[in-house]
Scaffold this motif. Sequence first.
Motif, mmCIF file in Angstrom:
data_model
loop_
_atom_site.group_PDB
_atom_site.id
_atom_site.type_symbol
_atom_site.label_atom_id
_atom_site.label_comp_id
_atom_site.label_asym_id
_atom_site.label_seq_id
_atom_site.Cartn_x
_atom_site.Cartn_y
_atom_site.Cartn_z
ATOM 1 N N LEU A 41 6.619 36.043 -37.426
ATOM 2 C CA LEU A 41 6.487 37.359 -36.796
ATOM 3 C C LEU A 41 5.179 37.432 -36.017
ATOM 4 O O LEU A 41 4.105 37.307 -36.599
ATOM 5 N N PRO A 42 5.252 37.609 -34.709
ATOM 6 C CA PRO A 42 4.025 37.666 -33.913
ATOM 7 C C PRO A 42 3.519 39.097 -33.802
ATOM 8 O O PRO A 42 4.285 40.052 -33.955
ATOM 9 N N TYR A 98 2.780 41.666 -31.110
ATOM 10 C CA TYR A 98 3.314 41.652 -29.751
ATOM 11 C C TYR A 98 2.716 42.761 -28.892
ATOM 12 O O TYR A 98 3.254 43.117 -27.859
ATOM 13 N N GLY A 99 1.589 43.277 -29.336
ATOM 14 C CA GLY A 99 0.960 44.367 -28.592
ATOM 15 C C GLY A 99 0.179 43.849 -27.394
ATOM 16 O O GLY A 99 0.291 42.679 -27.034
ATOM 17 N N PRO A 100 -0.607 44.729 -26.781
ATOM 18 C CA PRO A 100 -1.407 44.307 -25.625
ATOM 19 C C PRO A 100 -2.375 43.183 -25.984
ATOM 20 O O PRO A 100 -2.829 42.451 -25.121
ATOM 21 N N ILE A 153 4.177 51.007 -28.934
ATOM 22 C CA ILE A 153 5.129 49.907 -28.783
ATOM 23 C C ILE A 153 5.386 49.203 -30.108
ATOM 24 O O ILE A 153 6.128 48.241 -30.170
ATOM 25 N N GLN A 154 4.774 49.697 -31.181
ATOM 26 C CA GLN A 154 4.962 49.049 -32.477
ATOM 27 C C GLN A 154 6.232 49.586 -33.156
ATOM 28 O O GLN A 154 6.750 50.627 -32.786
ATOM 29 N N THR A 174 9.964 44.855 -35.180
ATOM 30 C CA THR A 174 9.829 43.622 -35.967
ATOM 31 C C THR A 174 11.111 42.804 -35.901
ATOM 32 O O THR A 174 11.067 41.590 -35.725
ATOM 33 N N GLN A 181 11.297 41.061 -32.553
ATOM 34 C CA GLN A 181 10.274 40.053 -32.238
ATOM 35 C C GLN A 181 10.245 38.888 -33.211
ATOM 36 O O GLN A 181 9.758 37.818 -32.879
ATOM 37 N N MET A 182 10.729 39.084 -34.429
ATOM 38 C CA MET A 182 10.583 38.014 -35.416
ATOM 39 C C MET A 182 11.573 36.884 -35.151
ATOM 40 O O MET A 182 12.629 37.098 -34.561
ATOM 41 N N MET A 183 11.190 35.679 -35.595
ATOM 42 C CA MET A 183 12.107 34.542 -35.554
ATOM 43 C C MET A 183 12.495 34.185 -36.972
ATOM 44 O O MET A 183 11.654 34.174 -37.872
#
Lengths: 176, 356
Positions: free
Chosen positions: A36-37, A39-41, B115-116, B172, B175-177
């Motif tokens: 899980l990255p 991913y914000g600015p 954006i979270q 999450t 975006q998660m793999m």
Amino acid sequence: MTKNILIAGFGGQGVLFTGKFLAYAALLEDRQLSWLPSYGPEMRGGTCNCSVIVSDEPVGSPIVTEPDVLIVMNRPSLDRFESAVVPGGEIYVDSSLVDRKVERTDVTVHYVPATALSTERGFDGIANMILLGSVIEHSAVIDKKDIPAAMAKVVSAKHKDLYEFNIRAIELGFSC
Amino acid sequence: MAEKVLMKGNEAIAEAAISCGCRHYFGYPITPQTEVAAYMAKRMPKIGGTFLQAESEIAAINMVIGAAAAGVRVMTSSSSPGISLKGEGISYMAGCDLPALIVNVQRGGPGLGGIQPSQSDYFQATRGGGHGDYHLIVLAPASVQEMAELTVRSFDLADKYRVPCMLLADGTMGQMMEPVTLGQSGGGTAEKPWALTGTGMRRPHNIINSLSLTPDELERWNVDRYKRYAQIAANEVMYEEYLCDDADVIVVGFGIAARVARNAVNSARAAGIRAGMFRPITLWPFPKEALFARAATAKAFVSVELSMGQLIEDVELAVRCTRPVSLCSRTGGMIPSPAEVLAAIKAAGAAQKGGN
């Protein structure tokens, strides 16, 4: 066995790439995993981090809040995450970039002058892989034999030189 | 068996959609779902499909209406503010009885928000989101594997019942793999005799329309649609139960909240507390009968969510207020930690001991 790994640094240092490499190695070992990255600015230049969980059980939350293994590539990351590491956990520090020592006494700390080494040995920009080599050596996260295959997954075949570069950087990290 | 691959949740949605015959994607970029569009942009031209980045979310959803009316498998994806923009079109699709997939990879709100990750579009999703008497089928994945599987299921359900389906994920999940096994599910086999495919001079014109100025006719349309909703509620409910059989405290959560809750339940069990987890997979129809059945033995429920308390209302309705339901939530892009959920489980358990 479950390993909760948190990798943190500046955007551009290869934080997400390092996590991706570990994730592919775990996949090759047919283990459970999540990646899980942030991913914000921050991924466009600020601080950046990446949660990787490798386990023999199904992974619950993919968010690493209490890492067993913390890899830090800058000072703000150490300041932010040092206290979160579980007692008995491990911290890997790029000591060329982090200008203080770890204060915790209940964790194992590995200081790796990764950025200095990478410049010195002509591996500019892959300090992350040197640090990772140290992690693989000291912490049983993944098996060394899976390194070539995992690298082939994350470095495209078009960049054979980068593949070699990364492998050699990891091997250099084994002795750190 | 197909090979296990590593993929982001957003990419898994796109690949699964293609695998089940979706050849039309219309969208507009927004974090944290942009990888869906990026994947479609790369793949669609190679397989004879259509990827079109519209000038806005509103344009995109109206393109979806057009393609759905022509009877093809079609989807759009966005994140919270973008879904609000699509609200009008979604209501029109419900009114026109058009099947399609709408993906919402939620972020914090209201307004432009952040954006979270978030789950604060629960009300919007489960209550329809636009105007008028209608529902969407809403599916909530909790893994990258489910991002793929529930995408395929959404298309199948949409075609089967002629309703728009929503996949409700969050940042999450997108975006998660995780490792995922992608099946080849062929494509939609549903007959669509209502679709606008040209009469060929052999049949009367089909009409796709949501306008009726005759109240008794509009009422009849709505009543007929609700008969289909009743079938969906009877046949398509999905949920997962984890250690619920002997649980005193049951945590209810979906998506990422359920993943966190699972950790907390394991910690509670290790501490000798009989905790379980109930995860709705269909948010509409909500698995209310199954949850009510658990109220016969469980003493208390905890709703874990990434919002100020939206899911909790359906939990309270489902257990018909026979058991206390407490809230454990974070919002604005924050995620409850397993420790916070564990504390809520302990508090719920202790309150019941004290109360009895």
